[in-house]
Scaffold this active site. Sequence first.
Site, short mmCIF file in Angstrom:
data_model
loop_
_atom_site.label_atom_id
_atom_site.label_comp_id
_atom_site.label_asym_id
_atom_site.label_seq_id
_atom_site.Cartn_x
_atom_site.Cartn_y
_atom_site.Cartn_z
N ARG A 100 -51.99 -5.51 -18.01
CA ARG A 100 -50.68 -5.06 -18.21
C ARG A 100 -50.09 -4.55 -18.21
NH1 ARG A 100 -53.35 -6.16 -23.35
NH2 ARG A 100 -53.85 -8.72 -23.89
N LYS A 134 -36.58 -5.77 -9.67
CA LYS A 134 -36.89 -7.52 -9.50
C LYS A 134 -38.63 -7.09 -9.06
CE LYS A 134 -32.47 -8.28 -9.74
NZ LYS A 134 -31.22 -9.42 -9.59
N GLU A 170 -27.19 -4.10 4.40
CA GLU A 170 -27.39 -4.43 3.30
C GLU A 170 -25.97 -2.89 3.29
OE1 GLU A 170 -28.13 -6.09 1.17
OE2 GLU A 170 -28.66 -7.91 1.58
N LYS A 214 -27.00 1.65 -4.60
CA LYS A 214 -27.26 0.97 -5.29
C LYS A 214 -27.95 1.56 -7.38
CE LYS A 214 -30.88 -2.89 -5.88
NZ LYS A 214 -32.15 -3.78 -5.50
N GLU A 259 -27.80 -6.86 -15.54
CA GLU A 259 -27.18 -8.14 -14.65
C GLU A 259 -26.55 -8.54 -15.26
OE1 GLU A 259 -28.57 -9.29 -10.55
OE2 GLU A 259 -26.98 -11.01 -10.61
N ARG A 276 -23.91 -4.77 -11.74
CA ARG A 276 -24.82 -5.34 -10.62
C ARG A 276 -25.04 -6.38 -10.06
NH1 ARG A 276 -31.79 -4.67 -11.99
NH2 ARG A 276 -32.23 -5.23 -9.12
N ASN A 335 -23.95 -8.57 -5.48
CA ASN A 335 -24.07 -10.00 -4.24
C ASN A 335 -22.73 -9.95 -3.75
OD1 ASN A 335 -26.70 -10.79 -5.64
ND2 ASN A 335 -25.99 -11.08 -7.59
N HIS A 368 -23.89 -12.74 -0.56
CA HIS A 368 -25.04 -13.34 -0.71
C HIS A 368 -24.67 -14.39 -0.86
CE1 HIS A 368 -26.17 -9.17 -0.34
NE2 HIS A 368 -27.32 -9.80 -0.04
N HIS A 408 -26.89 -16.98 2.10
CA HIS A 408 -27.50 -17.75 1.43
C HIS A 408 -27.47 -19.35 1.75
CE1 HIS A 408 -29.29 -14.66 -2.25
NE2 HIS A 408 -29.66 -14.77 -1.33
N HIS A 439 -31.69 -11.90 7.41
CA HIS A 439 -30.63 -11.92 6.46
C HIS A 439 -29.56 -11.44 6.36
CE1 HIS A 439 -29.99 -11.62 1.83
NE2 HIS A 439 -30.32 -10.33 2.07
N1 NAD Z 1 -36.75 -7.15 -5.31
C1 NAD Z 1 -35.91 -6.86 -4.42
O1 NAD Z 1 -34.50 -6.23 -5.85
C2 NAD Z 1 -35.40 -6.97 -3.58
C3 NAD Z 1 -33.76 -7.25 -2.14
C4 NAD Z 1 -33.31 -7.73 -1.68
C5 NAD Z 1 -34.91 -8.16 -0.86
N2 NAD Z 1 -36.01 -8.25 -1.51
C6 NAD Z 1 -37.13 -9.25 -0.93
O2 NAD Z 1 -37.56 -8.04 0.47
C7 NAD Z 1 -38.20 -8.83 1.20
C8 NAD Z 1 -37.44 -9.09 2.17
O3 NAD Z 1 -37.37 -7.41 3.23
P1 NAD Z 1 -37.70 -7.08 4.47
O4 NAD Z 1 -36.42 -7.73 4.94
O5 NAD Z 1 -38.13 -5.71 4.12
O6 NAD Z 1 -38.67 -8.12 5.06
P2 NAD Z 1 -40.56 -7.69 5.28
O7 NAD Z 1 -40.74 -7.16 4.60
O8 NAD Z 1 -41.18 -8.95 5.51
O9 NAD Z 1 -40.31 -6.19 6.78
C9 NAD Z 1 -39.93 -7.28 8.08
C10 NAD Z 1 -41.20 -6.89 8.95
O10 NAD Z 1 -40.65 -5.26 9.52
C11 NAD Z 1 -42.07 -5.22 9.70
N3 NAD Z 1 -42.09 -3.90 8.89
C12 NAD Z 1 -41.71 -2.75 8.38
N4 NAD Z 1 -41.88 -1.61 8.03
C13 NAD Z 1 -41.68 -1.94 9.45
C14 NAD Z 1 -42.54 -0.13 10.06
N5 NAD Z 1 -41.98 1.17 9.53
N6 NAD Z 1 -42.87 -0.40 11.32
C15 NAD Z 1 -42.52 -1.80 11.49
N7 NAD Z 1 -42.61 -2.94 11.73
C16 NAD Z 1 -42.48 -2.49 9.77
C17 NAD Z 1 -42.87 -6.10 8.58
O11 NAD Z 1 -44.32 -5.74 8.69
C18 NAD Z 1 -42.61 -7.21 9.09
O12 NAD Z 1 -42.69 -8.02 9.78
C19 NAD Z 1 -37.45 -11.24 0.84
O13 NAD Z 1 -38.45 -11.17 -0.09
C20 NAD Z 1 -36.63 -10.71 -0.27
O14 NAD Z 1 -36.70 -11.70 -1.35
C21 NAD Z 1 -35.96 -8.16 -2.62
#
Ligand code: NAD
Length: 343
Positions: free
Chosen positions: A109, A131, A173, A215, A225, A229, A233, A236, A240, A253
């Site tokens: 939990r 999130k 971003e 942020k 939100e 918050r 977006n 976005h 999307h 992205h």
């Molecule tokens: N929770 C939230 O508020 C929130 C907000 C925005 C995005 N997200 C989520 O985040 C995800 C996207 O995140 P991302 O863009 O970081 O993608 P990711 O986690 O897939 O990382 C991108 C790539 O970079 C590589 N990588 C990571 N760190 C590295 C480093 N230091 N050196 C070399 N390679 C490295 C990873 O292995 C991967 O191949 C999505 O799933 C999205 O839904 C969540």
Amino acid sequence: MSDFKTYHLGEYTCRVTFCTPAEALQVPAQKKALYISDSNVLPQLQAIVGQPLPVVAFKAGEEAKIWSNIELALMRGFDLGLGRDDCMVGVGGGVVCDMTAFAASLYMRGCTLVLAPTTLLAMVDAAFGGKTGINFGGYKNMVGTFYPSSELRIAPGFLSTLPEREFRSGLGEVIKHAMLDDPELWTFLHDSARSIQSRDMAAMEYMVRRSFDVKGRVVEADLREENIRAHLNLGHTFAHALEAVAGFGLWSHGEAVAWGLHAAVRLSHRLGLCPKSWVSEVEQLLQLHGYRTQSGENPAALLHAMKQDKKKKAGQVRFVLQEGPCKTLLRTVAEEDVLAVLD
Ligand SMILES: NC(=O)c1ccc[n+]([C@@H]2O[C@H](COP(=O)([O-])OP(=O)(O)OC[C@H]3O[C@@H](n4cnc5c(N)ncnc54)[C@H](O)[C@@H]3O)[C@@H](O)[C@H]2O)c1
């Protein structure tokens, strides 16, 4: 790790520290830890720690965001005998952070959660705000919980190995955050483009701190939100739609967000909300950092995709618009106006 700030997110407290990669990986005193990472980050993690670690590493990529991997992490936690007071430490990009947070929220939990983001996108966005989630039933982030980390350790040093495409994804971003609430960051993005593109470490430190802070302020002010918050977006709804129409993967992205930021200010100008000079300024900065401001996609297809977007109110798409820098608002907009800025 002396440099930290504490954020209050409802009933949760999150201590955010700026530190080195080695410091980011330290286990909190008196706790056992399960590290969660991915196949690209794991070698770096092992090299820094220098000894065998209790770790679950998923295959890198968005495809890893599935329930069976959460189950794997939970099982590993039980095998290690982690208690509720012990911790899961997520070391990776947004995918790893979202999944580690989801697993930690479920384990007994809710066990202690530490996140050490390694992508720019995760440092300035994904790792903070509570999130968590996985993709489900063909939809992104459809299943999840709300569970902020108790510690967030931001080590810009991780950015030195990040592939260019991933770096540019996060930079979109950062630009958005500057538009929303940081004129100094905006000027820095303009004046220090070379240092940013060469990933000069002092530039990374400054940029990540300022961007994170935008942020941080927004989420602390409106955790659920209910109002501002949603401003996060900005760009976005457009992004999307572009990702859906162009096919996921063709635009990163952040590239899609950059295009979306331009479309959002063009729409704002069309509606008489912001001056043309703001549209030109945004366009100039995006182009300075090599982003495309035209998609080449079919406007009708983009509009159709937008209407499918989940952030709809009473069947209409609400847009985040701007009257100028740091002046953001939400509004539903007639289809013909949206169509006019889609190119
Ligand atoms: N929770 C939230 O508020 C929130 C907000 C925005 C995005 N997200 C989520 O985040 C995800 C996207 O995140 P991302 O863009 O970081 O993608 P990711 O986690 O897939 O990382 C991108 C790539 O970079 C590589 N990588 C990571 N760190 C590295 C480093 N230091 N050196 C070399 N390679 C490295 C990873 O292995 C991967 O191949 C999505 O799933 C999205 O839904 C969540």
